[in-house]
Write an enzyme that holds these catalytic residues in place. Structure first.
Site, PDB file in Angstrom:
ATOM      1  N   TYR A   4       0.839  -1.192   0.000  1.00 26.75           N
ATOM      2  CA  TYR A   4       0.000   0.000   0.000  1.00 26.75           C
ATOM      3  C   TYR A   4       0.877   1.245   0.000  1.00 26.75           C
ATOM      4  CZ  TYR A   4      -3.556   3.442   1.274  1.00 26.75           C
ATOM      5  OH  TYR A   4      -4.391   4.526   1.289  1.00 26.75           O
ATOM      6  N   ASP A  33       9.058   2.877   0.282  1.00 28.90           N
ATOM      7  CA  ASP A  33       7.967   3.539   0.984  1.00 28.90           C
ATOM      8  C   ASP A  33       8.143   3.224   2.464  1.00 28.90           C
ATOM      9  OD1 ASP A  33       5.679   4.336   2.231  1.00 28.90           O
ATOM     10  OD2 ASP A  33       4.325   3.659   0.643  1.00 28.90           O
ATOM     11  N   LYS A  35       3.456   9.591   8.467  1.00 24.42           N
ATOM     12  CA  LYS A  35       3.126   9.063   9.796  1.00 24.42           C
ATOM     13  C   LYS A  35       4.025   9.597  10.930  1.00 24.42           C
ATOM     14  CE  LYS A  35       0.187   5.640   7.891  1.00 24.42           C
ATOM     15  NZ  LYS A  35       0.109   4.522   6.976  1.00 24.42           N
TER      16      LYS A  35
HETATM   17  C1  LIG Z   1      -0.331   4.933   5.469  1.00 26.25           C
HETATM   18  C2  LIG Z   1       0.539   4.626   4.331  1.00 26.25           C
HETATM   19  C3  LIG Z   1       0.599   5.443   3.199  1.00 26.25           C
HETATM   20  C4  LIG Z   1      -0.351   6.581   2.980  1.00 26.25           C
HETATM   21  O1  LIG Z   1      -0.207   7.599   3.913  1.00 26.25           O
HETATM   22  P1  LIG Z   1      -1.452   8.593   4.158  1.00 26.25           P
HETATM   23  O2  LIG Z   1      -0.888   9.642   5.039  1.00 26.25           O
HETATM   24  O3  LIG Z   1      -2.522   7.761   4.788  1.00 26.25           O
HETATM   25  O4  LIG Z   1      -1.847   9.104   2.825  1.00 26.25           O
HETATM   26  C5  LIG Z   1       1.547   5.170   2.240  1.00 26.25           C
HETATM   27  N1  LIG Z   1       2.383   4.126   2.369  1.00 26.25           N
HETATM   28  C6  LIG Z   1       2.349   3.303   3.430  1.00 26.25           C
HETATM   29  C7  LIG Z   1       3.327   2.191   3.527  1.00 26.25           C
HETATM   30  C8  LIG Z   1       1.408   3.513   4.437  1.00 26.25           C
HETATM   31  O5  LIG Z   1       1.324   2.660   5.452  1.00 26.25           O
END
Ligand SMILES: *Cc1c(COP(=O)(O)O)cnc(C)c1O
Length: 413
Positions: free
Chosen positions: A142, A237, A265
């Site tokens: 994701y 990511d 985050k």
């Molecule tokens: C949460 C998440 C995102 C997206 O971040 P948002 O601030 O919710 O848009 C992207 N990559 C990873 C791995 C995530 O866990």
């Protein structure tokens, strides 16, 4: 507040928001029942409107590595100073320097307002830098909800059984190739089938949106090698893993240096944030120093920067050591029939299957009903878990040994 009053909030939310929520993972669709109405948090604990206390493993789905309320003072102080000011401010500089010190591959960085925005922008840079269109991602990975990344996108979508989002055009989806996590052969096959066409390989270095799936030995180094050989960029990511699995994120833990890194985050201390960064010559493609346009009215907001700075400041070696120790105790003590624990640092999933999965297909072959039963027995015992088999539990600095003991007690039923 009475039960009737809390029902009233739920009903009003249901009429106002699609599915009653502002992000799908918050709904209890996969586990059934209704979420508690939570109104306060402190450390490892949250309270509902009736004053009942729960141990929290949702941790806002990742940002709260220090627990609830840990940077409230920094936020209040920064908020009282007004702003944003429409110019670069010292808080942005300080937080960026802290990030670069911990994550040397991030030579230059751009702050944005969400992980979604950061991943989307990193892809734009990769496409501009390589002059190529295609990207490779992993099934169950994701990276936020930008169109090109909503293909085979893991937890939220998987929980709701939406493999790919409606509303994403065929032509955009066709530019995203999907490989199997922990399977270098699947990556090599895609790169060979599309020679000179792949701009980037984007990966969660520790998969955390299919439940926690650690990279097998050599997987990340293999991605580094395959990407370089194909002339594609490697994008980590680290929105979840950054500053969590090690002070310098997964790239430090596994010793692999990506070209670009996506953050979010934790660096916002619980406020909305994202960032992308990497090699200077790549980031210099971004406007106004280069031709890749990307902008944000509230990017680098002083209150968010202050929350991030306070968070990284409190993440001392001692704090990491304590979080690791308690996470390991949680892993060791969680013995549930028919289930196994997968853990990387303070990320943990109790998979209702015999063996830890290595990829999304294996993760999906979990007993989600067994998980739902366990989830509700924990909730009844005062422990809030993420409401899906395919999410990580987030341990924080607030989860001290008494909290872990209470969690294990609850899990024994
Ligand atoms: C949460 C998440 C995102 C997206 O971040 P948002 O601030 O919710 O848009 C992207 N990559 C990873 C791995 C995530 O866990």
């Amino acid at each position: 507040m009475t039960v009737a009053a809390s029902l009233d909030w739920r009903e009003r939310a249901a009429g106002l928001f699609p599915g009653g929520v502002n992000s799908p993972v918050r709904a209890y669709q996969a586990v059934g029942g209704e979420p508690p109405l939570l109104v306060r948090g402190n450390g490892a604990f949250v309270w509902d409107e009736a004053g009942r206390r729960y141990i929290d493993y949702v941790g806002a789905f990742g940002p709260l590595l220090l627990g609830h309320g840990a940077v409230a003072e920094a936020i209040a102080t920064a908020a009282a100073l007004g702003g944003p000011f429409g110019v670069t401010s010292p808080g942005e500089v300080r937080l960026a320097e802290m990030i670069r010190m911990r994550m040397p591959s991030v030579e230059r960085v751009r702050f944005v307002n969400s992980g979604t925005e950061a991943a989307m922008s990193a892809l734009r840079v990769a496409r501009a830098a390589t002059g190529r269109d295609l990207i490779v991602k992993f099934e169950g990975g994701y990276h936020g909800h930008a169109d090109s990344l909503l293909v085979a996108a893991g937890s939220g979508a998987a929980t709701l059984s939406i493999p790919d989002s409606a509303g994403v055009t065929q032509s955009v989806a066709a530019q995203t190739l999907v490989a199997t996590y922990n399977d270098l052969v699947s990556v090599e096959a895609l790169l060979q089938a599309h020679p000179g066409q792949v701009a980037a390989v984007i990966v969660e270095p520790v998969a955390a949106n299919m439940g926690v799936v650690a990279p097998l030995s050599g997987f990340l180094a293999g991605l580094r090698e395959l990407s370089t050989r194909a002339g594609a960029l490697l994008i980590f990511d680290e929105v979840i893993t950054g500053f969590r699995v090690a002070p310098g994120g997964a790239q430090e833990l596994y010793g692999v240096r990506p070209d670009l890194t996506v953050l979010g985050k934790i660096i916002g201390g619980g406020l909305p944030v994202g960032a992308y960064g990497g090699r200077a010559e790549l980031m210099d493609l971004v406007a106004p120093s280069g031709p890749v346009y990307q902008a944000g009215t509230l990017s680098g907001h002083p209150v968010v920067m202050a929350a991030g700075e306070a968070t990284l400041t409190q993440l001392t070696p001692d704090a990491y050591a304590k979080i690791e120790k308690e996470s390991a105790r949680l892993e060791a003590g969680l013995q549930v029939d028919g289930a196994c624990v997968a853990r990387v640092g303070s990320l943990l999933t109790l998979f209702f299957r015999e063996q830890q999965p290595r990829n999304f297909r294996e993760a999906k072959a979990s007993d989600t009903r067994g998980f739902a039963r366990f989830f509700h027995s924990m909730l009844d015992a005062g422990v809030v878990l993420p409401p899906s088999q395919f999410e990580a539990w987030f341990v924080s600095a607030g989860h001290d040994s008494s909290v872990i003991d209470a969690t294990l007690e609850a899990a024994r039923g």
